[in-house]
Write a protein that holds these residues in place. Structure first.
Motif, PDB file in Angstrom:
ATOM      1  N   VAL C  11      -2.043  52.663  62.712  1.00  0.00           N
ATOM      2  CA  VAL C  11      -2.267  52.305  61.309  1.00  0.00           C
ATOM      3  C   VAL C  11      -2.294  50.777  61.297  1.00  0.00           C
ATOM      4  CG1 VAL C  11      -1.421  52.518  58.954  1.00  0.00           C
ATOM      5  CG2 VAL C  11      -0.967  54.342  60.630  1.00  0.00           C
ATOM      6  N   GLY C  12      -3.431  50.209  60.942  1.00  0.00           N
ATOM      7  CA  GLY C  12      -3.626  48.756  61.096  1.00  0.00           C
ATOM      8  C   GLY C  12      -4.333  48.482  62.410  1.00  0.00           C
ATOM      9  N   HIS C  61      -6.468  53.780  61.795  1.00  0.00           N
ATOM     10  CA  HIS C  61      -6.872  53.492  60.429  1.00  0.00           C
ATOM     11  C   HIS C  61      -6.831  51.992  60.181  1.00  0.00           C
ATOM     12  CE1 HIS C  61      -5.718  57.721  58.800  1.00  0.00           C
ATOM     13  NE2 HIS C  61      -7.028  57.575  58.703  1.00  0.00           N
ATOM     14  N   ASP C  62      -7.672  51.525  59.308  1.00  0.00           N
ATOM     15  CA  ASP C  62      -7.521  50.152  58.809  1.00  0.00           C
ATOM     16  C   ASP C  62      -8.225  50.044  57.475  1.00  0.00           C
ATOM     17  OD1 ASP C  62      -7.517  47.140  58.550  1.00  0.00           O
ATOM     18  OD2 ASP C  62      -6.700  47.291  60.570  1.00  0.00           O
ATOM     19  N   VAL C  63      -7.879  49.028  56.707  1.00  0.00           N
ATOM     20  CA  VAL C  63      -8.565  48.791  55.427  1.00  0.00           C
ATOM     21  C   VAL C  63      -9.708  47.800  55.622  1.00  0.00           C
ATOM     22  CG1 VAL C  63      -6.528  49.242  54.011  1.00  0.00           C
ATOM     23  CG2 VAL C  63      -6.971  46.919  54.845  1.00  0.00           C
ATOM     24  N   ARG C  71     -12.555  40.890  66.392  1.00  0.00           N
ATOM     25  CA  ARG C  71     -11.127  40.546  66.276  1.00  0.00           C
ATOM     26  C   ARG C  71     -10.595  40.071  67.622  1.00  0.00           C
ATOM     27  NH1 ARG C  71      -7.685  41.494  61.964  1.00  0.00           N
ATOM     28  NH2 ARG C  71      -6.595  40.060  63.337  1.00  0.00           N
ATOM     29  N   VAL C 139       1.254  49.655  62.537  1.00  0.00           N
ATOM     30  CA  VAL C 139       1.245  48.205  62.784  1.00  0.00           C
ATOM     31  C   VAL C 139       0.382  47.532  61.717  1.00  0.00           C
ATOM     32  CG1 VAL C 139       1.797  48.181  65.247  1.00  0.00           C
ATOM     33  CG2 VAL C 139      -0.561  48.576  64.521  1.00  0.00           C
ATOM     34  N   THR C 142       2.689  43.951  56.651  1.00  0.00           N
ATOM     35  CA  THR C 142       3.954  44.198  55.963  1.00  0.00           C
ATOM     36  C   THR C 142       3.707  44.321  54.461  1.00  0.00           C
ATOM     37  OG1 THR C 142       5.155  42.951  57.643  1.00  0.00           O
ATOM     38  CG2 THR C 142       6.233  43.204  55.506  1.00  0.00           C
ATOM     39  N   PHE C 190       6.452  50.299  63.178  1.00  0.00           N
ATOM     40  CA  PHE C 190       6.683  48.998  63.815  1.00  0.00           C
ATOM     41  C   PHE C 190       6.817  47.877  62.788  1.00  0.00           C
ATOM     42  CE2 PHE C 190       5.849  45.603  66.937  1.00  0.00           C
ATOM     43  CZ  PHE C 190       6.586  46.082  67.999  1.00  0.00           C
ATOM     44  N   GLY C 251      -2.655  36.460  61.168  1.00  0.00           N
ATOM     45  CA  GLY C 251      -2.678  37.395  60.038  1.00  0.00           C
ATOM     46  C   GLY C 251      -1.288  37.631  59.484  1.00  0.00           C
ATOM     47  N   ASP C 252      -0.320  37.805  60.370  1.00  0.00           N
ATOM     48  CA  ASP C 252       1.036  38.072  59.939  1.00  0.00           C
ATOM     49  C   ASP C 252       1.595  36.882  59.167  1.00  0.00           C
ATOM     50  OD1 ASP C 252       3.040  39.983  59.817  1.00  0.00           O
ATOM     51  OD2 ASP C 252       4.103  39.199  61.560  1.00  0.00           O
ATOM     52  N   THR C 255       0.232  37.036  55.654  1.00  0.00           N
ATOM     53  CA  THR C 255       0.902  38.087  54.887  1.00  0.00           C
ATOM     54  C   THR C 255       2.298  37.649  54.469  1.00  0.00           C
ATOM     55  OG1 THR C 255      -0.271  39.759  56.164  1.00  0.00           O
ATOM     56  CG2 THR C 255       1.669  40.486  54.945  1.00  0.00           C
ATOM     57  N   LYS C 265      10.902  41.589  55.444  1.00  0.00           N
ATOM     58  CA  LYS C 265      11.058  41.032  56.786  1.00  0.00           C
ATOM     59  C   LYS C 265      12.400  40.316  56.930  1.00  0.00           C
ATOM     60  CE  LYS C 265       8.575  40.624  60.518  1.00  0.00           C
ATOM     61  NZ  LYS C 265       8.013  41.854  61.059  1.00  0.00           N
ATOM     62  N   SER C 324       1.817  38.563  69.155  1.00  0.00           N
ATOM     63  CA  SER C 324       1.182  39.868  69.347  1.00  0.00           C
ATOM     64  C   SER C 324       1.274  40.342  70.795  1.00  0.00           C
ATOM     65  CB  SER C 324      -0.288  39.812  68.936  1.00  0.00           C
ATOM     66  OG  SER C 324      -0.384  39.364  67.614  1.00  0.00           O
TER      67      SER C 324
HETATM   68  N1  LIG Z   1       5.701  40.336  67.215  1.00  0.00           N
HETATM   69  C1  LIG Z   1       4.960  40.917  66.298  1.00  0.00           C
HETATM   70  O1  LIG Z   1       3.772  40.709  66.251  1.00  0.00           O
HETATM   71  C2  LIG Z   1       5.593  41.857  65.306  1.00  0.00           C
HETATM   72  C3  LIG Z   1       6.965  42.118  65.403  1.00  0.00           C
HETATM   73  C4  LIG Z   1       7.544  42.972  64.489  1.00  0.00           C
HETATM   74  C5  LIG Z   1       6.764  43.550  63.505  1.00  0.00           C
HETATM   75  N2  LIG Z   1       5.468  43.263  63.432  1.00  0.00           N
HETATM   76  C6  LIG Z   1       4.710  43.841  62.325  1.00  0.00           C
HETATM   77  O2  LIG Z   1       3.534  44.414  62.797  1.00  0.00           O
HETATM   78  C7  LIG Z   1       2.582  44.410  61.729  1.00  0.00           C
HETATM   79  C8  LIG Z   1       1.227  43.959  62.246  1.00  0.00           C
HETATM   80  O3  LIG Z   1       1.305  42.582  62.606  1.00  0.00           O
HETATM   81  P1  LIG Z   1      -0.061  41.832  62.985  1.00  0.00           P
HETATM   82  O4  LIG Z   1       0.307  40.507  63.476  1.00  0.00           O
HETATM   83  O5  LIG Z   1      -0.923  42.729  63.811  1.00  0.00           O
HETATM   84  O6  LIG Z   1      -0.711  41.658  61.539  1.00  0.00           O
HETATM   85  P2  LIG Z   1      -2.250  41.537  61.178  1.00  0.00           P
HETATM   86  O7  LIG Z   1      -2.267  40.951  59.811  1.00  0.00           O
HETATM   87  O8  LIG Z   1      -2.995  40.828  62.251  1.00  0.00           O
HETATM   88  O9  LIG Z   1      -2.768  43.047  61.159  1.00  0.00           O
HETATM   89  C9  LIG Z   1      -2.460  43.966  60.152  1.00  0.00           C
HETATM   90  C10 LIG Z   1      -3.624  44.925  60.025  1.00  0.00           C
HETATM   91  O10 LIG Z   1      -3.256  45.927  59.085  1.00  0.00           O
HETATM   92  C11 LIG Z   1      -4.385  46.202  58.270  1.00  0.00           C
HETATM   93  N3  LIG Z   1      -3.919  46.835  57.056  1.00  0.00           N
HETATM   94  C12 LIG Z   1      -3.456  46.258  55.930  1.00  0.00           C
HETATM   95  N4  LIG Z   1      -3.103  47.196  55.043  1.00  0.00           N
HETATM   96  C13 LIG Z   1      -3.366  48.385  55.617  1.00  0.00           C
HETATM   97  C14 LIG Z   1      -3.217  49.726  55.184  1.00  0.00           C
HETATM   98  N5  LIG Z   1      -2.713  50.017  54.000  1.00  0.00           N
HETATM   99  N6  LIG Z   1      -3.594  50.705  56.026  1.00  0.00           N
HETATM  100  C15 LIG Z   1      -4.105  50.424  57.237  1.00  0.00           C
HETATM  101  N7  LIG Z   1      -4.269  49.169  57.689  1.00  0.00           N
HETATM  102  C16 LIG Z   1      -3.888  48.167  56.887  1.00  0.00           C
HETATM  103  C17 LIG Z   1      -5.025  44.852  58.094  1.00  0.00           C
HETATM  104  O11 LIG Z   1      -6.364  44.964  57.665  1.00  0.00           O
HETATM  105  C18 LIG Z   1      -4.891  44.278  59.494  1.00  0.00           C
HETATM  106  O12 LIG Z   1      -6.005  44.616  60.291  1.00  0.00           O
HETATM  107  C19 LIG Z   1       3.151  43.553  60.642  1.00  0.00           C
HETATM  108  O13 LIG Z   1       3.716  44.351  59.627  1.00  0.00           O
HETATM  109  C20 LIG Z   1       4.248  42.814  61.338  1.00  0.00           C
HETATM  110  O14 LIG Z   1       5.293  42.436  60.450  1.00  0.00           O
HETATM  111  C21 LIG Z   1       4.852  42.444  64.308  1.00  0.00           C
END
Ligand SMILES: NC(=O)c1ccc[n+]([C@@H]2O[C@H](COP(=O)([O-])OP(=O)(O)OC[C@H]3O[C@@H](n4cnc5c(N)ncnc54)[C@H](O)[C@@H]3O)[C@@H](O)[C@H]2O)c1
Ligand SMILES: NC(=O)c1ccc[n+]([C@@H]2O[C@H](COP(=O)([O-])OP(=O)(O)OC[C@H]3O[C@@H](n4cnc5c(N)ncnc54)[C@H](O)[C@@H]3O)[C@@H](O)[C@H]2O)c1
Ligand SMILES: NC(=O)c1ccc[n+]([C@@H]2O[C@H](COP(=O)([O-])OP(=O)(O)OC[C@H]3O[C@@H](n4cnc5c(N)ncnc54)[C@H](O)[C@@H]3O)[C@@H](O)[C@H]2O)c1
Ligand SMILES: NC(=O)c1ccc[n+]([C@@H]2O[C@H](COP(=O)([O-])OP(=O)(O)OC[C@H]3O[C@@H](n4cnc5c(N)ncnc54)[C@H](O)[C@@H]3O)[C@@H](O)[C@H]2O)c1
Ligand code: NA
Ligand code: NA
Lengths: 392, 392, 392, 392
Positions: C11-12, C61-63, C71, C139, C142, C190, C251-252, C255, C265, C324
């Motif tokens: 998811v994401g 899935h992604d939006v 990417r 993923v 947030t 996650f 991206g994070d 957000t 968070k 990441s």
């Molecule tokens: N070290 C890390 O990177 C780390 C550690 C802990 C937690 N996380 C969490 O992992 C998540 C992803 O981080 P990231 O850096 O890949 O962020 P990112 O912003 O790069 O990716 C998030 C993805 O989720 C998609 N998205 C948004 N809303 C959605 C929905 N409702 N359904 C499906 N997809 C959706 C976005 O379009 C995007 O492609 C975040 O919530 C972050 O807090 C990351």
């Protein structure tokens, strides 16, 4: 400049900065410490006539009644100052304590009257000790910035409002500054509070015929930033972000834990950076109250710059110091240099004293090395002018 | 200054600094990058006629035969430069490769002959490309400092020794510098190697009628130190110790892993600090070769100062950057400014170019902000003088 | 465990973490990289049957509709991954791209219907590829924490609300989690989003008969904290404050620049610390969006502890990494270990997978070394149990 | 375990560690401080019978004659301990001072005789105070490691050499350890000196029937390393380099300024790291004597690890603490736990006490969390065994 003694009137006289300055001055006079941390003790100023440490007499205002010696002992207990030093100057601190007047948190009658009462305190201090002059220095707690008002832009309206009993227009920092002007005292604003920053008061100091200097002492992280930023600029590196985290306890920590009060501080801290780097830089900045750290302040900065061939340069700095012992020598320097300014007949903001401040009044220069050069040459120039003035 | 092109002759032309400078120059000319990291690209120099990037032609000496393009690709693989940038300028790098001449590790015949052969390479480069001048810049590996010899203090004896075949008196850096002088080329020593620092050669550049500049590029930790130390001094804080740890890999890391080579570097790095602080300061300093860090250099400094009322102030800095991208723009700046110096008829060490060096020739100024001011005003002054010279 | 392949449904799926996981898996399968950063690649897991990298098939899935390859190229351009690696696995990324389904930002009809549609996507992915199972891993960005609602505490009311078209009760993370349960998929959260943290859903996973794990990946600063805090506790040092500053772009970063999103968070990050230190500790914590830092995250922590004889101990840590690439191997580990859990017939939260999370579901253990021990022995125990299950 | 009191005999009884332990014990007994920094004061040890603080009696050997109270006052003047605390326990310190015996720098007669004289001091201390036992703890200055000798590998030859008057075979740390064994005392080596590390003496403690523990207290940087290294290993990150810089003043700083002495320390510090990371890691490490820092030690570490997809992870740590207040509670812990060990009849190295040491005797476990677990379960196990022993 030893014909007579000079007074220092601290607004916030029982605070950490003022208490530390009082202890330090006493310890200097008694020869217990060397003049470390003072700019005006450097050889550059050897030929500039400034009031001797022994000729500085301390008094002030505060809203708090804790005896100065008790404040000093608390600072010692926190590790900042050797307890033996405090005890050695206890009698001097008690004497200063007798020169501190309480200001109420609410104006006594109209704000005009409150100003007058504060000015009376300053004048009577001067007369009681036969002082040549009294330099007023605001080291009170940081105030929230007041919301803008029409009267802030209209001197007549402001004057009228001051006469209305119960009308609460100006914050305390402005009242204290106006009291200094009324008493004919040179004035320095060491805090980020609004003080004379109200547009309608822009020329008040010049009209009162006194030199002033401000604002918000540049002691730690900001000092470092105005030292480092010109390096990046000179070498053509593009600073992209400059993030900062400040951890501090003590009285200032508690005050800055209030989100309203911290705004004026944060604005003041970032201003120079934007000026120095001359383009859009991301500058997140936080100040956290961490009571267990006491008077030790720790500031971490993270600078990200772009170098040649798009490469990444990062610089991290961690600065750790007792905040008040950074500030205290500067307020002593300011008292000495504002004395000189007055002797030389200067009025209004003294731009070269911007060296001491985050947000210099009358100047756009933030680069520290440039400020240092300008301060030294100003002091020499002013000393010459003062001698001419006195001779005339 | 566009009447003709200017050559840059790198001693150590296949090293990281020279390779990075070559890539960067090519990328600038092709408009792939902006002139970030260059001092002479700042508005301060807008009115100073300097050779355009497109008018700089690169050649040089090296003891190594690895093709320049391969060196460049290795730097890209290490993450320093985008691989696409290197590929985009590959043809230009190949062209430069054709202008690099091998110098042997042993002199060919007498050292006099070796100097002559090196000078021939420079002269023939100039002629081949119809260059107005060739600026020689030493960016070769740091040499161990040679033991002192009587000939180092006696020009005649030194001259005689140079003629003895098989006599190995001077290190390679000195031979290269003398070759530059013989070829009539302005010369800069970017390394801590002894080069023209031999007493008997003190006036050699002035006699040869060329401007020179040195020594040991001030790029990272030392730059920072000469920016920060004046702050402590101006504020009257007493620095008690300034400790440093340097971690680096890459070619320079490997060279400096040799305890003999590192000595000249360490001496050079600490000199400015002692000068700036003006009293006894404890300055432990280490450079460690950490191959896995590649071209990224990390320097940690820990400064301990005494402040007002004997309180402790500490500052830690961590500087992380690709060392060669810090150095490369400086050698381009130097080539441009030494061109200017020569056009204006300056000979011998140019003190104001001390801005670029840890150990400035002809100057005792280490404070970076002061150096920056002096450099800008020197450039303006010299531009005026050059125009007068050219007009005459 | 090679009877059949396992799906990972992100998811994401177009986000940084999922994209990095996809690149990494492809590079592992092609032998371009070694399994560095993966816990399950250690010898400790040699005897535990886990799906091979080559047997993992990715969809999600992604939006967002940006092609996955684009990417990936952006991540490479930002310096995180070698461009050559991305190009080498381009075909594999394109194939995954074809397995990503768009979810709309608004539910399609009732939320029950939306859950069903998402579950259909997961089921059809499983069937299309003949997968033994599909592990769903959230993923996505947030989410802000939703305000509490009566339905969150009453399963029947919640079920009823799901059927109302246009009723917007549950956030997207919960819909995705319920879709996983409906599809019979093991699920890992996650992110710090609420997901299955709604009280009425406490037993949903057990009822659905699938193992789950959560929540909020423990990758950088928090990892470090749960490693360090037990040291202070074991040595009897009293931690008084633990302050933190996080700088990140990507991206994070964008957000988390939203104050609503950042709350979940921050809460998640500090929880373990309070648990581990077992008394009142001051824990100011900030996350700043610094776009120029891109995918590199820098976290600075300052710990102040009291030691023997009331002395001050401070520890500062600066952690710098591509966020990441810390997270991506963990989601691969999770997919492998949740496969094992399902094979062994486990249902509901797996406490030992708390090793991977800031806020472990089903466990109060935060101390990292303890978690590591428990994970390894759980894996061995579960492998035995799985073999028994399979044999039966 | 309150049937009788236990002695602690410090070798190096006037040094910073021993003095701090003495002050701390006195302050604990007088209730001026809480037992912060002690491992054995944690609830984990509540059911383990250990000597009460009030039942510990201090004496020792030193080569120096500065009165203990003066040493204590110097530590207070350096800021480590509140002067009021020292004054409050002055009488107790004076009493301990009367229990310190001078050892000469040269053996008195044969080394056998010297051992006997030292053992006599320990025995007479035990008898004078009617102690149940005396635990000997070496906290003397770090010695240079002696060159290897044939006698070090041949017990008979070693025994013979001890009888030769004027023959200077063993260093002082070994003589003190042998004196402890001769006096039937449990013994701990808190320094990196060779002590019982001589091969021929491997079984000496077991033969003497006493438990021993060593070696080189794990207090600051090394503690941190053995906490952090297992994290990298568990998460599959490949540590490539771990560099360190230590700055310290005080007595230990001065000793370690001697390149011969520092070798044993450096070897001891890096050993655990190599063991924990299990592959070739670059580990440059420096210890610099920076007298102005006094008893505050600052250690900076820079860790470079490779993560998933070949990405760079860096961690920097800066640890600042008064070194002696880290060490002092550990020597008290050791005295208590070695008492327990003896009560339970253990002889030879106690591997679980490796928790306290950089270079654990009898154990290869360096991972701190594992050591902490093993220590607690050892203490419980041993308490049970001791009760059984005592009952029998
Ligand atoms: N070290 C890390 O990177 C780390 C550690 C802990 C937690 N996380 C969490 O992992 C998540 C992803 O981080 P990231 O850096 O890949 O962020 P990112 O912003 O790069 O990716 C998030 C993805 O989720 C998609 N998205 C948004 N809303 C959605 C929905 N409702 N359904 C499906 N997809 C959706 C976005 O379009 C995007 O492609 C975040 O919530 C972050 O807090 C990351
Ligand atoms: N390095 C530094 O310490 C530093 C640097 C720059 C600016 N400053 C500024 O200096 C000021 C003093 O700092 P501090 O650490 O001494 O703070 P503090 O809290 O210890 O002292 C402030 C004092 O001001 C008094 N006060 C409050 N309101 C007052 C009023 N209306 N009139 C008179 N007195 C009043 C308080 O009772 C207190 O005694 C702060 O505004 C701070 O932001 C300090
Ligand atoms: N920030 C910086 O990079 C920086 C700063 C100050 C000074 N420097 C100095 O610049 C010099 C070059 O640094 P680098 O990182 O490019 O090193 P490098 O090792 O990558 O390159 C040095 C080059 O010099 C060549 N060389 C060796 N001996 C030679 C000789 N006798 N004649 C001609 N060439 C010779 C080598 O083959 C190599 O190609 C070093 O002396 C270094 O100390 C660099
Ligand atoms: N955190 C720590 O402080 C720490 C950690 C690990 C190990 N250690 C070790 O503990 C030891 C003590 O450290 P310190 O800071 O107290 O040092 P110190 O220099 O303050 O004290 C050492 C004492 O040993 C005495 N001494 C020297 N030679 C002796 C001998 N042959 N016999 C008896 N006494 C002798 C000295 O006179 C001095 O009083 C050092 O070896 C140090 O490496 C300390
Ligand atoms: Na010079
Ligand atoms: Na939990």
């Amino acid at each position: 400049m030893n014909e007579g003694r000079t007074g220092i009137w601290f607004v916030g006289a029982r605070g950490s900065v003022a208490t530390t300055a009082a202890i330090g001055l006493a310890a200097l006079v008694e020869g217990r410490i060397r003049p470390v941390g003072l700019t005006t003790a450097a050889p550059d100023f050897d030929d500039v006539a400034l009031p001797a440490f022994a000729d500085l007499v301390v008094g002030g205002h505060d809203v708090d009644e804790t005896p100065l010696l008790e404040r000093a002992r608390r600072l010692a207990a926190g590790g900042m100052i050797a307890p033996a030093t405090v005890e050695a100057v206890a009698a001097r601190l008690d004497a200063i304590d007798g020169e501190i007047r309480l200001v109420p948190r609410e104006a006594r009658g109209s704000q005009r009257r409150e100003i007058g009462l504060r000015a009376d305190d300053i004048r009577s201090f001067r007369e009681r000790h036969g002082l040549r002059r009294v330099v007023v220095i605001d080291v009170a707690s940081t105030e929230p910035l007041p919301a803008d008002r029409p009267e802030f832009h209209d001197r007549a309206a402001l004057d009228a409002a001051l006469d209305e009993a119960g009308r609460d227009l100006l914050p305390s920092s402005t009242l204290s500054a106006l009291a200094a002007l009324e008493a004919g005292s040179p004035y320095a604003c060491f805090t980020p509070s609004i003080s004379l920053g109200i547009p309608a008061l822009q020329d008040a100091a010049a009209e009162a015929g006194v030199p002033i200097a401000g604002q918000d002492g540049k002691t730690g992280e900001t000092l470092l930033r105005t030292v480092l930023a010109p390096m990046f600029a000179s070498r053509g590196m593009r600073v992209l972000s400059w993030a900062g985290a400040n951890l501090l306890g003590g009285g200032d920590g508690a005050t800055l834990a209030d989100p309203a009060a911290v705004q004026s501080k944060l604005a003041s801290k970032n201003r120079g950076l934007h000026d120095l780097l001359g383009h859009d830089v991301v500058t997140p900045l936080h100040i956290d109250n961490v009571p267990d750290l006491g008077d030790v302040k720790t500031a971490w900065d993270h600078v990200h710059a772009e170098g040649f061939l798009d490469t990444r340069i990062t610089l991290q700095t961690t600065w750790t110091a007792y905040d008040s012992t950074l500030a205290a020598p500067l307020v002593i320097d300011l008292a000495r240099l504002l004395s000189l300014a007055e002797e030389a007949g200067l009025v209004g903001p003294v731009p070269e004293l911007g060296y001491f401040f985050k947000d210099p009044w009358g100047s756009d220069v933030h680069a520290f090395a440039r400020q240092a050069d300008e301060l030294v040459s100003w002091a020499l120039r002013t000393a010459v002018r003062r001698n001419a003035t006195q001779a005339a």
